[in-house]
Design an enzyme around this catalytic site. Structure first.
Site, mmCIF file in Angstrom:
data_model
loop_
_atom_site.group_PDB
_atom_site.id
_atom_site.type_symbol
_atom_site.label_atom_id
_atom_site.label_comp_id
_atom_site.label_asym_id
_atom_site.label_seq_id
_atom_site.Cartn_x
_atom_site.Cartn_y
_atom_site.Cartn_z
ATOM 1 N NE ARG A 1 -6.654 3.025 11.762
ATOM 2 C CZ ARG A 1 -5.683 2.413 11.105
ATOM 3 N NH1 ARG A 1 -5.910 1.240 10.543
ATOM 4 N NH2 ARG A 1 -4.503 2.970 11.008
ATOM 5 C CE LYS B 1 -2.430 0.741 3.741
ATOM 6 N NZ LYS B 1 -2.360 1.980 4.520
ATOM 7 N NE ARG C 1 10.457 -5.540 11.624
ATOM 8 C CZ ARG C 1 9.450 -4.680 11.545
ATOM 9 N NH1 ARG C 1 9.493 -3.554 12.212
ATOM 10 N NH2 ARG C 1 8.401 -4.919 10.784
ATOM 11 N NE ARG D 1 1.508 -6.108 11.408
ATOM 12 C CZ ARG D 1 2.561 -6.055 10.584
ATOM 13 N NH1 ARG D 1 3.505 -6.987 10.632
ATOM 14 N NH2 ARG D 1 2.697 -5.078 9.727
ATOM 15 N NE ARG E 1 7.993 -7.089 5.310
ATOM 16 C CZ ARG E 1 7.132 -6.120 5.622
ATOM 17 N NH1 ARG E 1 7.039 -5.700 6.872
ATOM 18 N NH2 ARG E 1 6.391 -5.579 4.696
#
Ligand SMILES: [Zn+2]
Length: 221
Positions: A88, A13, A160, A171, A127
């Site tokens: 939201r 995004k 992380r 998430r 990642r």
């Protein structure tokens, strides 16, 4: 052209928002950035937000909407803006639409980047980050030269906490929960356009440009 952009974590995004900013010369409005700069500039809304945040509370919709109103009334938003991370909730969307209506503006398009959640989990949980120099890698898409080691400094790469599979799944479900109702809300208004975020960056850019160039006319989701 006033655009609202939706996209889950890992959908690219940010990259696409930057593309719209550059191609159409309209600013990207993020409520987080606005809040931080209002607090820093000690504006009345910024001061109100700060006292709420200092007390550990959530900044009210009224404050956020006040900031949005100030921001979209500025000169650089004359030919449009792109809203990222807001609204939201449906009450926020309702309030946003009536706020814009009051200043002679409207949301022209809502673009939703849709990526299969399995793919998002692969993207995000692959990642790796160098704890020494901060450089990021990906175990599939951006492999370090020596497995598990930073190209720059040779330090052992880490994942992380934000990128661990469980956190990623969490998430994504929070995102899904927040946006599914909003997407149907904008779909009912006839301004929701879904773009598949699975292709290459330039593929996705072409799809977005086609929607914006047509002024939103065309295939609605
Ligand atoms: Zn490094």
């Amino acid at each position: 052209m006033n655009v609202v952009l939706f996209g889950p974590p890992g959908s690219g995004k940010g990259t696409q928002a930057q593309f719209i900013v550059e191609r159409y010369g309209i600013p990207q409005i993020s409520t987080g950035d606005m809040l931080r700069s209002a607090v820093k500039a000690k504006t009345p809304l910024g001061n109100a937000a700060k006292s709420v945040m200092d007390a550990g509370g959530l900044v009210s919709d009224d404050i956020v909407l006040g900031l949005v109103k100030e921001r979209v009334s500025q000169e650089d938003c004359t030919s449009g803006f792109i809203l990222d991370g807001f609204p939201r909730t449906i009450p926020q969307a309702d309030a946003l639409i009536s706020l814009l209506d009051g200043i002679g503006k409207k949301i022209d398009l809502v673009i939703s980047l849709d990526v299969d959640s399995k793919e998002l989990i692969n993207r995000l949980s692959g990642r790796r980050t160098c704890p020494a120099c901060g450089k990021g890698f990906h175990i599939i898409y951006d492999k370090p030269v020596r497995e598990g080691l930073c190209n720059n400094c040779g330090t052992l790469l880490v994942q992380r906490d934000d990128d661990s599979e469980n956190t990623v799944i969490n998430r994504l479900s929070v995102y899904e929960l927040q946006t599914s109702a909003l997407k149907s809300y904008f779909k009912d208004l006839g301004i929701l356009y879904s773009v598949s975020g699975s292709g290459s960056i330039s593929d996705i850019q072409s799809q977005i440009a086609a929607i914006i160039d047509a002024g939103g006319v065309g295939d609605r989701s």
